[in-house]
Design a protein around this motif. Structure first.
Motif, PDB file in Angstrom:
ATOM      1  N   THR A 192      -9.283  -2.013  14.474  1.00 56.43           N
ATOM      2  CA  THR A 192     -10.222  -2.032  15.602  1.00 56.43           C
ATOM      3  C   THR A 192      -9.708  -1.348  16.852  1.00 56.43           C
ATOM      4  O   THR A 192     -10.506  -0.855  17.660  1.00 56.43           O
ATOM      5  N   LEU A 193      -8.395  -1.311  17.043  1.00 53.75           N
ATOM      6  CA  LEU A 193      -7.836  -0.740  18.275  1.00 53.75           C
ATOM      7  C   LEU A 193      -7.412   0.711  18.115  1.00 53.75           C
ATOM      8  O   LEU A 193      -7.009   1.352  19.089  1.00 53.75           O
ATOM      9  N   SER A 194      -7.489   1.241  16.905  1.00 52.10           N
ATOM     10  CA  SER A 194      -7.054   2.607  16.619  1.00 52.10           C
ATOM     11  C   SER A 194      -7.931   3.184  15.521  1.00 52.10           C
ATOM     12  O   SER A 194      -8.598   2.445  14.784  1.00 52.10           O
ATOM     13  N   THR A 195      -7.937   4.490  15.432  1.00 49.91           N
ATOM     14  CA  THR A 195      -8.636   5.163  14.326  1.00 49.91           C
ATOM     15  C   THR A 195      -7.680   6.031  13.519  1.00 49.91           C
ATOM     16  O   THR A 195      -8.111   6.885  12.739  1.00 49.91           O
ATOM     17  N   LYS A 196      -6.384   5.813  13.714  1.00 50.74           N
ATOM     18  CA  LYS A 196      -5.382   6.570  12.974  1.00 50.74           C
ATOM     19  C   LYS A 196      -5.033   5.836  11.673  1.00 50.74           C
ATOM     20  O   LYS A 196      -5.293   4.635  11.536  1.00 50.74           O
ATOM     21  N   PRO A 197      -4.440   6.525  10.689  1.00 53.81           N
ATOM     22  CA  PRO A 197      -3.985   5.837   9.479  1.00 53.81           C
ATOM     23  C   PRO A 197      -2.988   4.740   9.826  1.00 53.81           C
ATOM     24  O   PRO A 197      -2.364   4.754  10.890  1.00 53.81           O
ATOM     25  N   PHE A 198      -2.806   3.801   8.899  1.00 52.95           N
ATOM     26  CA  PHE A 198      -2.020   2.602   9.200  1.00 52.95           C
ATOM     27  C   PHE A 198      -1.379   2.079   7.922  1.00 52.95           C
ATOM     28  O   PHE A 198      -1.613   2.590   6.824  1.00 52.95           O
ATOM     29  N   MET A 199      -0.587   1.018   8.079  1.00 51.89           N
ATOM     30  CA  MET A 199       0.044   0.340   6.955  1.00 51.89           C
ATOM     31  C   MET A 199      -0.466  -1.087   6.873  1.00 51.89           C
ATOM     32  O   MET A 199      -0.773  -1.708   7.894  1.00 51.89           O
ATOM     33  N   GLY A 200      -0.555  -1.601   5.635  1.00 54.73           N
ATOM     34  CA  GLY A 200      -1.028  -2.961   5.425  1.00 54.73           C
ATOM     35  C   GLY A 200       0.101  -3.927   5.128  1.00 54.73           C
ATOM     36  O   GLY A 200       1.278  -3.559   5.083  1.00 54.73           O
ATOM     37  N   GLY A 201      -0.246  -5.186   4.904  1.00 55.84           N
ATOM     38  CA  GLY A 201       0.735  -6.225   4.634  1.00 55.84           C
ATOM     39  C   GLY A 201       1.342  -6.104   3.253  1.00 55.84           C
ATOM     40  O   GLY A 201       0.665  -5.709   2.295  1.00 55.84           O
ATOM     41  N   VAL A 202       2.628  -6.471   3.140  1.00 51.77           N
ATOM     42  CA  VAL A 202       3.327  -6.387   1.852  1.00 51.77           C
ATOM     43  C   VAL A 202       4.185  -7.620   1.573  1.00 51.77           C
ATOM     44  O   VAL A 202       4.911  -7.637   0.582  1.00 51.77           O
ATOM     45  N   THR A 203       4.099  -8.641   2.409  1.00 55.26           N
ATOM     46  CA  THR A 203       5.024  -9.770   2.276  1.00 55.26           C
ATOM     47  C   THR A 203       4.621 -10.748   1.177  1.00 55.26           C
ATOM     48  O   THR A 203       5.311 -11.745   0.974  1.00 55.26           O
ATOM     49  N   SER A 204       3.541 -10.479   0.493  1.00 54.10           N
ATOM     50  CA  SER A 204       3.177 -11.169  -0.751  1.00 54.10           C
ATOM     51  C   SER A 204       2.058 -10.356  -1.381  1.00 54.10           C
ATOM     52  O   SER A 204       1.326  -9.654  -0.666  1.00 54.10           O
ATOM     53  N   PRO A 205       1.888 -10.439  -2.692  1.00 56.16           N
ATOM     54  CA  PRO A 205       0.759  -9.736  -3.311  1.00 56.16           C
ATOM     55  C   PRO A 205      -0.580 -10.189  -2.742  1.00 56.16           C
ATOM     56  O   PRO A 205      -1.503  -9.371  -2.601  1.00 56.16           O
ATOM     57  N   GLU A 206      -0.708 -11.469  -2.397  1.00 58.53           N
ATOM     58  CA  GLU A 206      -1.966 -11.973  -1.842  1.00 58.53           C
ATOM     59  C   GLU A 206      -2.247 -11.341  -0.483  1.00 58.53           C
ATOM     60  O   GLU A 206      -3.401 -10.992  -0.179  1.00 58.53           O
ATOM     61  N   ARG A 207      -1.216 -11.198   0.334  1.00 60.32           N
ATOM     62  CA  ARG A 207      -1.404 -10.572   1.654  1.00 60.32           C
ATOM     63  C   ARG A 207      -1.693  -9.087   1.504  1.00 60.32           C
ATOM     64  O   ARG A 207      -2.453  -8.513   2.292  1.00 60.32           O
ATOM     65  N   MET A 230      -4.516   3.983   3.783  1.00 53.45           N
ATOM     66  CA  MET A 230      -3.466   3.089   4.261  1.00 53.45           C
ATOM     67  C   MET A 230      -2.248   3.213   3.359  1.00 53.45           C
ATOM     68  O   MET A 230      -2.310   3.805   2.278  1.00 53.45           O
ATOM     69  N   GLN A 231      -1.142   2.666   3.831  1.00 54.92           N
ATOM     70  CA  GLN A 231       0.118   2.753   3.106  1.00 54.92           C
ATOM     71  C   GLN A 231       0.751   1.369   2.974  1.00 54.92           C
ATOM     72  O   GLN A 231       0.500   0.470   3.778  1.00 54.92           O
ATOM     73  N   ALA A 232       1.588   1.250   1.952  1.00 58.95           N
ATOM     74  CA  ALA A 232       2.413   0.058   1.766  1.00 58.95           C
ATOM     75  C   ALA A 232       3.871   0.451   1.899  1.00 58.95           C
ATOM     76  O   ALA A 232       4.296   1.473   1.347  1.00 58.95           O
ATOM     77  N   ASN A 233       4.624  -0.352   2.627  1.00 60.86           N
ATOM     78  CA  ASN A 233       6.065  -0.136   2.743  1.00 60.86           C
ATOM     79  C   ASN A 233       6.764  -1.039   1.737  1.00 60.86           C
ATOM     80  O   ASN A 233       6.878  -2.252   1.945  1.00 60.86           O
ATOM     81  N   ILE A 234       7.233  -0.476   0.637  1.00 62.34           N
ATOM     82  CA  ILE A 234       7.903  -1.238  -0.400  1.00 62.34           C
ATOM     83  C   ILE A 234       9.406  -1.013  -0.267  1.00 62.34           C
ATOM     84  O   ILE A 234       9.928   0.062  -0.603  1.00 62.34           O
ATOM     85  N   ASN A 235      10.091  -2.017   0.253  1.00 64.72           N
ATOM     86  CA  ASN A 235      11.539  -1.931   0.429  1.00 64.72           C
ATOM     87  C   ASN A 235      12.251  -2.430  -0.821  1.00 64.72           C
ATOM     88  O   ASN A 235      11.969  -3.522  -1.313  1.00 64.72           O
TER      89      ASN A 235
END
Length: 516
Positions: A192-207, A230-235
């Protein structure tokens, strides 16, 4: 929703998607980055790169990678020809690379505003803010735990800057929101505050799934099935481990055809051997295993070969950033990524172990950023705000880093050698010994010829003293507050905004607060 989906689907004839700057957010006199003109630096020759790749294959075949607690991943690898022994997966030489082959060499990452769509791969460069800091600091309030307000502030600052093409992910941890609910508020801010690409949550499969569903409310399920937004950061839990949280989140994003960035995190001497060659080989091995899993879940899913690496002070155990060894590793990994055939995320950015936005901070950051951009990396995380080895996001350093991002992008743009660039008419208007300040050529180009930092300049000594003798960080403090006061939230159709708010409220109501 249909109107927004149609807007996102618009084809922009003649627009070069080059990790470019948003026209909406670019000042009239700011140079527009249209792609790297300076060739990527080739640190290593072909035989040296081949030896690193052979070492990666040795790690994968003789040592292996563990995928702990993820039977689905283990079954996929076994069906693909890997050897699975408990949680340990081993690949015969060449198999992991072969499994990575369906990943695209280049792809678009779509913004809610099509003008903010970027391309990862090729000659493109995409910069994004820092990631994951639990603390923030500014000159007035000092160092403190980050809150949701801070998170929203940094999303706004990233959106307002012409030098960041990406909204980032967990820019800071909003510690005033329960751990199990933070991803909902962070996604809502990015959407809502931006229109640029972003990353989503990765701290659980449900999130991860919540993040996908929220994005689908905005972009549409059909659009996201065909395009990455969107992107996921998988460490990787280096050395050589994927836990079920990371591999599970990876599979969620891959199934949805959203970009997965696989990022081993190797601190030389702790998570791997000391030498840059060993760190590069282990990084490649760990990343190929994750990229292979993405492709087994969904062939053709976009990926980024990521890395995060640093050296250590071997006397104290403290991490060091911007070191020559880490910078050389960054350069080698970009070469290895090009040979693998996927876009690369740098191990650098403007990173530092400094505790304040001081000379050490800027020296560390400049060294790491130069190596990163010259290496040919396609995406640069931690390009703005990082302090204390990532523990802290600094408002002042964020602004100072933005200026450096702009300067570096202009350098990568190269310079023109056409007739207008040579300015022959200026010579004809003047004579030997005369200045060029009032020539027509100067008047045509004075606004855009030189990069102009947004942070106010100090000026001559007498003027600097007269204006309060403000240091760079003090001037940056004025600038970030000005940026927030001038921020304008992008429009969003009311029905989509309502759907997002209702989704967040319903999900939060369905779960208890978890603070740890």
């Amino acid at each position: 929703m249909e109107n927004l989906d149609a807007n996102v689907n618009q084809t922009q004839n003649g627009r070069a998607r080059r990790g470019r700057l948003s026209r909406h957010n670019t000042p009239n006199d700011a140079p527009v980055f249209e792609g790297r003109k300076i060739p990527a630096y080739e640190l290593l020759d072909a035989p040296s790169l081949a030896r690193i790749e052979d070492q990666a294959d040795w790690i994968l075949s003789e040592i292996g990678i563990e995928f702990r607690g993820d039977d689905i991943a283990l079954d996929l690898f076994a069906a693909a020809g890997a050897t699975v022994d408990g949680a340990r997966v081993r690949f015969v030489p060449g198999l992991a690379r072969e499994l990575c082959a369906t990943a695209p060499t280049q792809f678009d990452l779509h913004g809610r505003d099509p003008g903010n769509t970027v391309t990862l791969g090729g000659d493109n460069v995409v910069l994004m803010p820092g990631y994951g800091s639990p603390f923030v600091t500014d000159l007035q309030a000092g160092r403190r735990y980050a809150t949701l307000k801070d998170f929203r502030n940094f999303v706004k600052l990233s959106y307002a800057s012409p030098w960041l093409q990406h909204s980032g992910g967990t820019i800071v941890e909003p510690t005033d929101v329960p751990v199990n609910k933070r991803h909902l508020d962070m996604m809502l801010a990015h959407l809502t505050l931006s229109t640029k690409p972003f990353m989503g949550g990765v701290t659980s499969p449900e999130r991860a799934q919540d993040s996908i569903e929220m994005a689908r409310l905005v972009f549409g399920r059909d659009f996201m099935d065909r395009h990455a937004v969107m992107q996921a950061n998988i460490n990787v839990n280096s050395p050589l481990i994927y836990d079920h949280t990371m591999s599970g989140a990876l599979r969620v994003y891959a199934a949805a055809n959203q970009c997965v960035c696989v990022s081993p995190a190797i601190f030389a001497g702790a998570m791997g051997p000391l030498s840059p060659a060993a760190v590069a080989a282990q990084t490649l091995a760990e990343a190929m295993a994750g990229i292979a899993l993405v492709q087994l879940v969904r062939p053709g899913c976009p990926v980024v070969f990521g890395s995060f690496h640093s050296t250590m002070n071997l006397k104290s155990g403290a991490l060091t950033f911007g070191s020559p060894e880490a910078n050389m590793t960054t350069m080698a990994l970009s070469q290895l990524g090009r040979r693998l055939g996927v876009p690369t995320r740098s191990g650098g950015g403007q990173i530092t172990a400094a505790n304040a936005p001081d000379g050490q901070a800027m020296q560390d950051s400049t060294g790491a950023m130069w190596a990163t951009l010259l290496s040919g990396a396609h995406q640069v995380w931690h390009a703005a705000g990082w302090l204390e080895g990532g523990l802290v996001m600094s408002y002042e350093k964020f602004v100072m880093d933005l200026d450096h991002c702009g300067a570096m992008l202009k350098m990568l743009n190269g310079f023109r050698t056409d007739d207008e660039a040579f300015g022959r008419d200026a010579y004809l208007e003047t004579g030997p010994g005369e200045n060029f300040l009032s020539t027509s050529h100067t008047l045509r180009h004075y606004a855009s010829a030189n990069f102009a930092p947004a942070t106010p300049e100090a000026g001559p000594y007498e003027m600097w003293v007269e204006n309060g003798a403000l240091t760079a960080d003090q001037r940056a403090a004025i600038r970030w507050r000005q940026m927030l006061s001038e921020y304008q939230q992008p429009e969003m159709p009311n029905d989509i905004g309502t759907a997002l708010s209702e989704f967040v409220a319903e999900r939060k109501a369905s779960m208890p607060d978890e603070w740890y």
